[in-house]
Design an enzyme around this catalytic site. Structure first.
Site, PDB file in Angstrom:
ATOM      1  N   GLU A  29      18.370 -18.132  -7.560  1.00 30.10           N
ATOM      2  CA  GLU A  29      17.970 -16.862  -7.753  1.00 30.10           C
ATOM      3  C   GLU A  29      17.527 -16.613  -9.277  1.00 30.10           C
ATOM      4  OE1 GLU A  29      17.214 -14.054  -6.647  1.00 30.10           O
ATOM      5  OE2 GLU A  29      17.665 -12.749  -8.065  1.00 30.10           O
ATOM      6  N   ASN A  48      -1.639   2.688   5.742  1.00 32.77           N
ATOM      7  CA  ASN A  48      -0.727   1.365   5.425  1.00 32.77           C
ATOM      8  C   ASN A  48      -0.723   0.638   6.630  1.00 32.77           C
ATOM      9  OD1 ASN A  48      -0.727   2.770   2.932  1.00 32.77           O
ATOM     10  ND2 ASN A  48       1.536   3.000   3.021  1.00 32.77           N
ATOM     11  N   GLY A  49      -0.577  -0.829   6.473  1.00 34.52           N
ATOM     12  CA  GLY A  49      -0.483  -1.447   7.940  1.00 34.52           C
ATOM     13  C   GLY A  49      -1.594  -2.322   8.149  1.00 34.52           C
ATOM     14  N   ARG A  60       5.099  -0.498  -6.048  1.00 43.91           N
ATOM     15  CA  ARG A  60       5.124  -1.164  -4.958  1.00 43.91           C
ATOM     16  C   ARG A  60       4.120  -2.119  -4.780  1.00 43.91           C
ATOM     17  NH1 ARG A  60       7.431   1.670  -0.471  1.00 43.91           N
ATOM     18  NH2 ARG A  60       5.830   0.418   0.850  1.00 43.91           N
ATOM     19  N   LYS A  94       6.761  -4.339  -4.047  1.00 44.99           N
ATOM     20  CA  LYS A  94       8.012  -4.200  -4.092  1.00 44.99           C
ATOM     21  C   LYS A  94       8.584  -4.227  -2.676  1.00 44.99           C
ATOM     22  CE  LYS A  94      12.455  -3.036  -5.044  1.00 44.99           C
ATOM     23  NZ  LYS A  94      13.153  -4.087  -5.657  1.00 44.99           N
ATOM     24  N   CYS A 110       0.921  -1.226  -0.149  1.00 43.90           N
ATOM     25  CA  CYS A 110      -0.126  -0.026   0.022  1.00 43.90           C
ATOM     26  C   CYS A 110       0.808   1.254   0.001  1.00 43.90           C
ATOM     27  CB  CYS A 110      -0.812   0.009   1.412  1.00 43.90           C
ATOM     28  SG  CYS A 110      -1.793  -1.466   1.581  1.00 43.90           S
ATOM     29  N   HIS A 160      17.483 -38.112  -8.373  1.00 43.40           N
ATOM     30  CA  HIS A 160      16.738 -38.660  -7.551  1.00 43.40           C
ATOM     31  C   HIS A 160      15.234 -38.069  -7.659  1.00 43.40           C
ATOM     32  CE1 HIS A 160      20.368 -40.086  -5.426  1.00 43.40           C
ATOM     33  NE2 HIS A 160      20.886 -38.772  -5.784  1.00 43.40           N
ATOM     34  N   LYS A 171      13.992 -14.927 -10.473  1.00 43.90           N
ATOM     35  CA  LYS A 171      13.854 -13.949 -11.204  1.00 43.90           C
ATOM     36  C   LYS A 171      12.862 -14.219 -12.509  1.00 43.90           C
ATOM     37  CE  LYS A 171      15.128 -11.373  -9.531  1.00 43.90           C
ATOM     38  NZ  LYS A 171      15.658 -10.959  -8.397  1.00 43.90           N
ATOM     39  N   GLU A 199       9.177 -14.784 -11.500  1.00 41.96           N
ATOM     40  CA  GLU A 199       8.602 -13.564 -11.154  1.00 41.96           C
ATOM     41  C   GLU A 199       8.354 -12.630 -12.201  1.00 41.96           C
ATOM     42  OE1 GLU A 199      11.675 -11.667  -8.812  1.00 41.96           O
ATOM     43  OE2 GLU A 199      10.382 -10.546  -7.698  1.00 41.96           O
ATOM     44  N   TRP A 256      -3.480  -2.700  -1.363  1.00 44.07           N
ATOM     45  CA  TRP A 256      -2.835  -4.106  -1.590  1.00 44.07           C
ATOM     46  C   TRP A 256      -3.902  -4.753  -0.680  1.00 44.07           C
ATOM     47  CZ3 TRP A 256       0.835  -6.724  -4.283  1.00 44.07           C
ATOM     48  CH2 TRP A 256       1.088  -8.254  -3.860  1.00 44.07           C
TER      49      TRP A 256
END
Ligand code: F6R
Length: 618
Positions: free
Chosen positions: A489, A99-100, A27, A613, A2, A512, A493, A496, A73
Site C-alpha cells: 500500500e 457514462n458506461g 473522478r 477516482k 466519466c 532472491h 500511494k 500513484e 475518460w
C-alpha cells in the site's frame, strides 16, 4: 471516470454546468463538453483538455436555460475534440452525454453507416444520438426507450432535444444518475459532488429507470417492453426525491491545499465513525448487524475470500491476515480484476468479501455478480451508501468515512482495515478467540483513532523525510507477513501521486533477486514493527545498508536498530497497538510521505495523471 451534469430552470445553464463539471474533475477525465438549449436551438462546445480550457473557449453567445455537460475518460477512441461528449445527430437537434460502455457499438456504427449516416466521432455514445434522432415515436421518452432497446451495455445518459425544449431525459443502467430538486429548477449529476452545493433533495435512479425532468419536477418510468409487441416501452414508477443528510462542506477542501491533505487529517474522526456502535466491550466482540449473519451462520464459514482492486486489494490482504490470526479461518485476498477470469471455484461455506470505497469499481462488481451466479454469499465493505456494489451484496459493513474526493484513497482505506478488525474479532469470538483476547482487541480498536492522531501530529518530520525520498527515481518498500501488505500500500500511494517507480517486496525475498538493484540511488522504506520478526527484519536492513542503500524505517520506539541508528535516512516511530492491529498505524506515515513527496514534486495531488477516482470500465 466519466461524469454527467444537467440543469433545467430559470438560470443560465452554462455557468452552472461548468461549475458542476469542475466538481467532477477528481473522478478523472481527458475531455469535457456542454450542450445548451436556448432560443436559437441547441449549441454544443466540447474539447480535449481541462474544464477550465472549455470555459475559456466558450463562445460569447452560449445562452440557454437547459443543458447537459460531461467529462470524458477515453475508452472508444482517443481524447480528441470530436470524441468529447455531448454527441449529436447530423442535424444537431439531439445531444447526448453518456457514462458506461455500449458493447454492440461496432455493429450499430456499421448499421448506421450503411444507412448513410456520417459518424462524427469514434465513440460508442454517438450511436445513441443518431438512434434517438431516427426514431419516429411521438414522445422523446419513447424515442429514447427505443434507442436504448437497441443497445447492449451499461449507461447513465442525459439527453436534450431541440424539438422538446421543456425537458431533459435521463436514464440509468449500471452507471449512477441522481436528480437534485431545487426551487423552480432541477439538477442532474452522476455524482453527489456536483449536486450538494445546490440541493440536498435528491432522487437516485435505479437500473432500468428513466426520468423526464422539467423545471418544475420530474417523473420516472421503468424501461421494459410494450405487452404483445416486444417493442421497448415505459411504465410509470413512483420515485420521489428525499431530503438527504449531507454536509456540503465535505465536498470542499477548505483551507487545505488538496482533498488528500484534508482527508488524511480527517482520519481520526472517520475511524471513530466506523467503530461507533459496533464494539461490544462487555463480550469482547464486534457488533456488525449489517452482515445479516447470525452466530450459527458465522460459525459455519470455513473460508474467507476477499476481493478488491488496487488499495482495496492490499487492505484486503491486511484483512485476510487479521481473519486468519484471530478467527483461524483460512483467508486470502485476490485482485477482483483477475478473479472472474479464471473460472473461480465458488464454495457455499466460503464468505466472500467485496471491498470498495466507491462501490462502483466494475471489476469488483462483476466479481460479486459472478460469485452470486454460482450461489456464493458476498458481503461488502463499501463507503458510498447506495452504490452499485452496496446494492448488489447480501449484507455488509458501511465504512462511514464520508465522501472521499482525492483519487489516492486514505481515510476509506483506514476504515476498511478497521471494518476487517471488527469482522475478524466477531468471526473469532464465535470460534476459539477467548473473551480476554476479544476484549484486548476491542480495546485496541478503540485506541486507534487517537493513535492515528499521534502519527499525524508528526507530519512536519515526515515532510522532511518525504523531501529526500522525492529525489529518488526508484524506491523499494519492504515488509514481512503483516508488514507486506503495508509495504504494498505504501508503494501504491507513492507511485500513484509522485510518479516515481516504487516497488513493494517481501523483505524475506530481497536476497532472491531485488538486492541486485540496491544502491545509493535507490532508497528502501522498510516496515519493521516490534513483532516476532523484528530481528530478521533488522538483519535485512543491514544487508541493504552494506550495499549503500539509503533506509527509511517505519517502526516502533522499542525497536533497537543498533549501529544502523546513525546511518538511517529517517526513522519514524508509530505508537504500538496490539500486534494484529499495528498494520494500519504503520500505513498512516506512508500516506503522509507520499503526499509530501508529491507536494515537493509539484504534482496535482488530487488528480494524478492517467488515474480516475472510480474505475467503472474493465
Ligand atoms: C489507491 C486507489 C485505487 C483504488 C481502487 C479501488 O489509492 O485509490 O487503487 O483503491 O481503484 O477503488 P474502490 O475502492 O473505489 O473500489
Amino acid at each position: 471516470m466519466c461524469g454527467i451534469v444537467g440543469y433545467i430552470g430559470t438560470q443560465q445553464a452554462a455557468p452552472l454546468l461548468l461549475e458542476g463539471l469542475t466538481r467532477l474533475e477528481h473522478r478523472g477525465y481527458d475531455s469535457a463538453g456542454l450542450a445548451v438549449l436556448g432560443g436559437s436551438g441547441l449549441k454544443v462546445a466540447k474539447q480535449a483538455g481541462r474544464v477550465r480550457d472549455l470555459a475559456d473557449g466558450l463562445p460569447k453567445r452560449f445562452g440557454g436555460k437547459i443543458g447537459i455537460g460531461h467529462t470524458r475518460w477515453a475508452t472508444h477512441g482517443p481524447a480528441t475534440d470530436a470524441n468529447a461528449h455531448p454527441h449529436t445527430d447530423e442535424a444537431g437537434r439531439v445531444a447526448v452525454v453518456h457514462n458506461g460502455i455500449i458493447d454492440n457499438a461496432a455493429a450499430l456504427r456499421a448499421e448506421l453507416t450503411a444507412e448513410g449516416v456520417v459518424l462524427a466521432s469514434d465513440t460508442d455514445t454517438e450511436v445513441l444520438a443518431h438512434l434517438v434522432a431516427r426514431s419516429s415515436a411521438k414522445t422523446l421518452e419513447q424515442r429514447i426507450a427505443e434507442a436504448l432497446g437497441r443497445i447492449e451495455g451499461t449507461y447513465g445518459i442525459a439527453v436534450a432535444h431541440a424539438d422538446f425544449p421543456d425537458r431533459l431525459v435521463v436514464a440509468r443502467n449500471g452507471s449512477p444518475l441522481i436528480i437534485g430538486v431545487g426551487d423552480h429548477e432541477m439538477h442532474v449529476a452522476s455524482d453527489l459532488a456536483a449536486l450538494v452545493r445546490y440541493t440536498t433533495t435528491l432522487a437516485h435512479l435505479d437500473d432500468g429507470e428513466m426520468a423526464t425532468i422539467t423545471a418544475g419536477g420530474f417523473t420516472t418510468y421503468a424501461l421494459g417492453s410494450i405487452e404483445g409487441t416486444g417493442r421497448p416501452g415505459l411504465t410509470a414508477t413512483d420515485r420521489r426525491a428525499k431530503e438527504v443528510d449531507i454536509d456540503p462542506e465535505a465536498y470542499d477542501a477548505g483551507e487545505h491545499d488538496s482533498f488528500m491533505h484534508k482527508e488524511l487529517l480527517e482520519q481520526p474522526a472517520c475511524a471513530e465513525a466506523v467503530l461507533r456502535g459496533r464494539l461490544d466491550e462487555r463480550f469482547g466482540t464486534g457488533h456488525l448487524g449489517g452482515l445479516n449473519l447470525d452466530a450459527r451462520e458465522l460459525r459455519a464459514i470455513r473460508r474467507v475470500k476477499i476481493l478488491g482492486c488496487g488499495s482495496a486489494y492490499y487492505v484486503g490482504q491486511m484483512g485476510a491476515s487479521l481473519i486468519e490470526e484471530l478467527a483461524r479461518i483460512p483467508a486470502d485476498a485476490e485482485a477482483a480484476s483477475e478473479f472472474r477470469y479464471r473460472n473461480p471455484i465458488v464454495e457455499p461455506d466460503t464468505l466472500y468479501v467485496a471491498v470498495s470505497q466507491s462501490g462502483e469499481t466494475i471489476d469488483t462488481l462483476l466479481a460479486v455478480q459472478e460469485i452470486q451466479r454460482k450461489g456464493g454469499r458476498v458481503i461488502g465493505l463499501v463507503n458510498v451508501v447506495g452504490s452499485a456494489i452496496a446494492r448488489q451484496v447480501d449484507g455488509g459493513i458501511y465504512l462511514h468515512s464520508g465522501p472521499e474526493v482525492a483519487v489516492a484513497s486514505t481515510k476509506a482505506l483506514t476504515n476498511m482495515f478497521l471494518a476487517f478488525g471488527m469482522l475478524a474479532v466477531q468471526l473469532g469470538r464465535v470460534r476459539d478467540l477467548s473473551i480476554a483476547d476479544g476484549k484486548r482487541l476491542i480495546a485496541g480498536l478503540t485506541r486507534i483513532p487517537e493513535q492515528i492522531d499521534q502519527v499525524l501530529a508528526t507530519e512536519a518530520d515526515l515532510a522532511l523525510v518525504a523531501k529526500r525520498l522525492a529525489e529518488a527515481e526508484s524506491l523499494f518498500f519492504i515488509g514481512r507477513v503483516r508488514g507486506f501488505p503495508v509495504a504494498r500500500e505504501g508503494a501504491q500511494k507513492f507511485k500513484e501521486i509522485t510518479y516515481r517507480h516504487a516497488e513493494a517486496y517481501q523483505t524475506s525475498e530481497l536476497k532472491h533477486g531485488p538486492l541486485a538493484l540496491i544502491s545509493p540511488e535507490v532508497p528502501t522504506v522498510a516496515i519493521v514493527p516490534d513483532d516476532e520478526l523484528v530481528e530478521r527484519n533488522v538483519a535485512a536492513l543491514h544487508e541493504i545498508a552494506a550495499r549503500g542503500g539509503p533506509l527509511v524505517v517505519i517502526t516502533h520506539e522499542s525497536v533497537d536498530l543498533g549501529d544502523l541508528e546513525g546511518i538511517v535516512a529517517g526513522r519514524i516511530d508509530v505508537p504500538r497497538n496490539e500486534r494484529e492491529l499495528d498494520p494500519i498505524l504503520l500505513t498512516i506515515p506512508l500516506q503522509v510521505l507520499a503526499y509530501h513527496a508529491a507536494l515537493e514534486l509539484g504534482h496535482d495531488i488530487d488528480k494524478p495523471r492517467n488515474l480516475a477516482k472510480s474505475v467503472t470500465v474493465e
